[in-house]
Design a protein around this motif. Structure first.
Motif, short mmCIF file in Angstrom:
data_model
loop_
_atom_site.label_atom_id
_atom_site.label_comp_id
_atom_site.label_asym_id
_atom_site.label_seq_id
_atom_site.Cartn_x
_atom_site.Cartn_y
_atom_site.Cartn_z
N THR A 518 0.86 -1.18 0.00
CA THR A 518 0.00 0.00 0.00
C THR A 518 0.89 1.23 0.00
N TYR A 519 0.62 2.14 -0.94
CA TYR A 519 1.39 3.37 -1.05
C TYR A 519 0.55 4.57 -0.64
N PRO A 520 1.17 5.61 -0.08
CA PRO A 520 0.41 6.78 0.36
C PRO A 520 0.21 7.79 -0.77
N ASP A 521 -0.81 8.61 -0.64
CA ASP A 521 -0.97 9.78 -1.50
C ASP A 521 0.29 10.62 -1.35
N ASP A 522 0.83 11.12 -2.47
CA ASP A 522 2.10 11.85 -2.37
C ASP A 522 1.98 13.19 -1.68
N ARG A 523 0.74 13.60 -1.35
CA ARG A 523 0.58 14.83 -0.57
C ARG A 523 0.79 14.59 0.93
#
Length: 627
Positions: A518-523
């Motif tokens: 799972t990757y985070p929103d880049d913000r």
């Protein structure tokens, strides 16, 4: 007095779906069955022991005796924790018929009733001889907040077929609130929302519209600068702008969530579609921009509050357990109101990764806050001493502010009420647990047997034991469950409807539980360049006690894009490289890439189980090594 049927904390008078109460939904084993057993055998007795030990129950004894000014213990809101314990006991009596707990409720009720003033006022911190005057501190006094939890305890008694002392006291207190704070009364609100959601449910259970009307008055009154401005601003207690003008939840997380839950209740019961849409928009925006991977909410320690959009640092995550429960309260109400089973996704995420995380494996210690990253090994709490909430590194047996243990207790004992819903034409299964369900549709009763070891196993077998004829069965397929099948056929995530289900049919749902990245929103700047691993509804974490000797929690980087491997039934491992950082004394430079050394395997385990094996550091977001 008309008593509305339904063994459930929330029974709306309108909406798309009807909840199954704990009298029609029974958890029979598995993950949540074990936790309900732990709650009955350990958590509830533990809370009673500590509330007795620290003097919160004796506050009522001294108030009745007239000498409370010299003997009061605990914070100004400690009465509310006694009431939450009573509520937990009430649902447990409804669930199991426990006669000893029933007698304990009456004992506590008698102590509480002896303190109540003739006009219905009730508090052990204010309004008694030698104390500060009643209603002299709306910002911090919590008097109306305490009434709210008293009323919710009474709702639990009424819904489970009991009246008695607690109900009598709560109704008298509620009538006092209406008299003191109605349209012609004091133009005030409580610094901590809670009375609103309690009055709305009391209106439902008693059929008395005046309680709902008072909840509406409090909701509309808030947001106009009635409470004093403070260091954190009036947004701390949602008094900076009217609820109808807000776009997202803000301020103290628990307060904001309790108020939003009340807004949904008021909207549903009054038929206010505009208010419902506003509450839904606020909550949806909060999920999209201010919620942690675990489902936790709140990124500010100093004011236990939401941060700005995408301000979600893992090592400064507050994620109060009560905020997680408040989020479940809102999401469940929205699910019932709208019929959108997708709100079950955030409920499930929060149950497994916040509610299940708070209590220790033995049920005798709790997390107040739920960090996503512990940089240094946490200190072992003294199991004989209560601690300030912020100073406890590992779970503590009790806190000076112990709202969370009793909130966990009342949530676990009424948990079966979140499993399923019904409508005129069918049944909807929202959460998967080993359980027996009985639903009422227009044509009659439907009985279902659900067999599963979820989340340890992804297979869910649903047997239709009884049905009056063909009906529809809706299954919530979680958003992460791409590849799920029903009776061997692939299904999409979301709501999967099976039409024309009849008695005797067996349905087999298979949810994929392979570990996933799972990757985070880049913000979300704080975790850019990091990856997390989930397995089914469980967020996994790395604990230092599981790492190879000599490897610190910040001493490795996982291989970019490499899929985790399953380990056991709920864990995983990730290939990684050990790294060596430059500790020359200045953490900035033209390049800060650490030296990469030998390959290692990083074990990952369910986050809800972390901290049960002594002092340890921990992280959920794992730094990813770029090629």
């Amino acid at each position: 007095m008309h008593i509305q049927a339904g063994f459930s904390p929330v029974v709306p008078g309108a909406g798309a779906l009807r909840p199954l109460g704990i009298d029609h939904a029974r958890i029979t084993g598995g993950f949540w069955g074990r936790r309900q057993w732990l709650n009955r055998e350990a958590i509830i007795p533990h809370a009673l022991k500590w509330e007795t030990r620290v003097g919160w129950i004796d506050n009522f004894v001294h108030t009745a005796a007239g000498d409370i000014a010299d003997h009061r213990h605990g914070r100004e809101f400690s009465d509310s924790d006694v009431y939450k314990l009573v509520e937990a006991m009430a649902w447990e009596v409804g669930r199991t018929g426990d006669l000893e707990l029933d007698a304990e409720i009456e004992r506590l009720g008698s102590l509480i009733e002896a303190c109540q003033h003739d006009d219905g006022y009730l508090n052990t911190r204010f309004g008694n001889p030698g104390q500060q005057a009643r209603y002299s501190d709306f910002a911090w006094g919590h008097e109306l907040y305490c009434y709210g939890h008293l009323i919710q305890a009474a709702v639990a008694r009424l819904r489970t077929g009991h009246e008695g002392t607690i109900v009598r006291v709560a109704l008298k207190a509620a009538d006092h609130v209406l008299s003191a704070f109605g349209e012609n009364g004091r133009h005030n609100v409580c610094g901590h929302p809670e009375i609103e959601v309690a009055l709305a449910e009391l209106s439902r259970v008693t059929g008395e519209p005046r309680y709902l009307e008072q909840a509406q008055i409090f909701l509309d009154r808030r947001g106009h600068g009635i409470l004093p401005d403070i260091e954190f601003g009036r947004s701390y207690y949602q008094d900076d702008e009217p609820f109808r003008e807000s776009r997202v939840l803000r301020g103290h997380s628990v307060r904001a969530l309790y108020l939003c839950a009340a807004a949904v209740d008021i909207a549903v019961e009054s038929g206010d579609a505009e208010l419902l849409a506003i509450a839904r928009k606020q909550y949806d925006a909060t999920l999209a921009r201010r919620t942690y991977l675990t489902g936790g909410m709140g990124s500010h320690h100093q004011d236990e509050a939401f941060g700005d959009d995408f301000e979600l640092p893992p090592d400064r995550s507050y994620c109060e357990t009560c905020a997680g429960i408040g989020s479940i309260m809102v999401a469940w109400r929205l699910l019932l109101a709208t019929g959108e089973l997708g709100y079950g996704d955030i409920i499930e995420r929060t149950l497994f990764n916040i509610v299940a995380t708070s209590p220790s494996a033995a049920g005798d210690a709790f997390f107040y806050a739920n960090t996503l990253h512990r940089r240094t090994p946490a200190a072992q709490s003294n199991l004989d001493e209560p601690l300030p909430r912020a100073s406890s590194s590992l779970r503590a047996p009790w806190f000076d502010v112990s709202c969370c243990p009793t909130n966990v207790a009342r949530t676990l004992t009424s948990l079966a009420g979140l499993l399923a819903t019904s409508s005129d034409d069918g049944v909807q299964i929202v959460h998967y647990a080993d359980a027996e369900l009985t639903a009422t549709i227009a044509a009659g009763a439907v009985r279902l047997r659900v067999e599963t070891d979820y989340p340890d196993d992804g297979e869910v077998v649903i047997t239709v034991a009884e049905a009056p004829g063909p009906f529809s069965l809706d299954l919530r397929i979680p958003g992460w469950a791409s590849g799920a099948t029903v009776d061997g056929e692939a299904v999409s995530v979301g709501t999967h409807r099976i039409a024309d289900v009849v008695a005797g049919r067996t349905i087999r749902l298979c949810l994929p539980l392979e570990p996933r990245l799972t990757y985070p929103d880049d913000r979300i700047d704080a975790v850019r360049g990091a990856v997390a691993v989930e397995r089914g509804p469980l967020v996994l974490c790395s604990e230092s006690v599981d790492l190879p000797e000599g490897v610190a929690i910040d001493g490795y980087e996982v291989e970019a894009g490499v899929l985790p491997r399953p380990a056991g039934r709920t864990g995983a491992t990730m290939p990684a490289r050990r790294v060596r950082h430059d500790d020359s004394g200045w953490p900035y430079g033209s390049t800060t890439d650490p030296e990469v050394t030998d390959a290692i395997e990083v074990p990952l385990a369910p986050y809800h189980a972390w901290g049960n094996r002594g002092p340890t550091s921990m992280r959920i977001w794992l730094p990813e090594r770029t090629p």
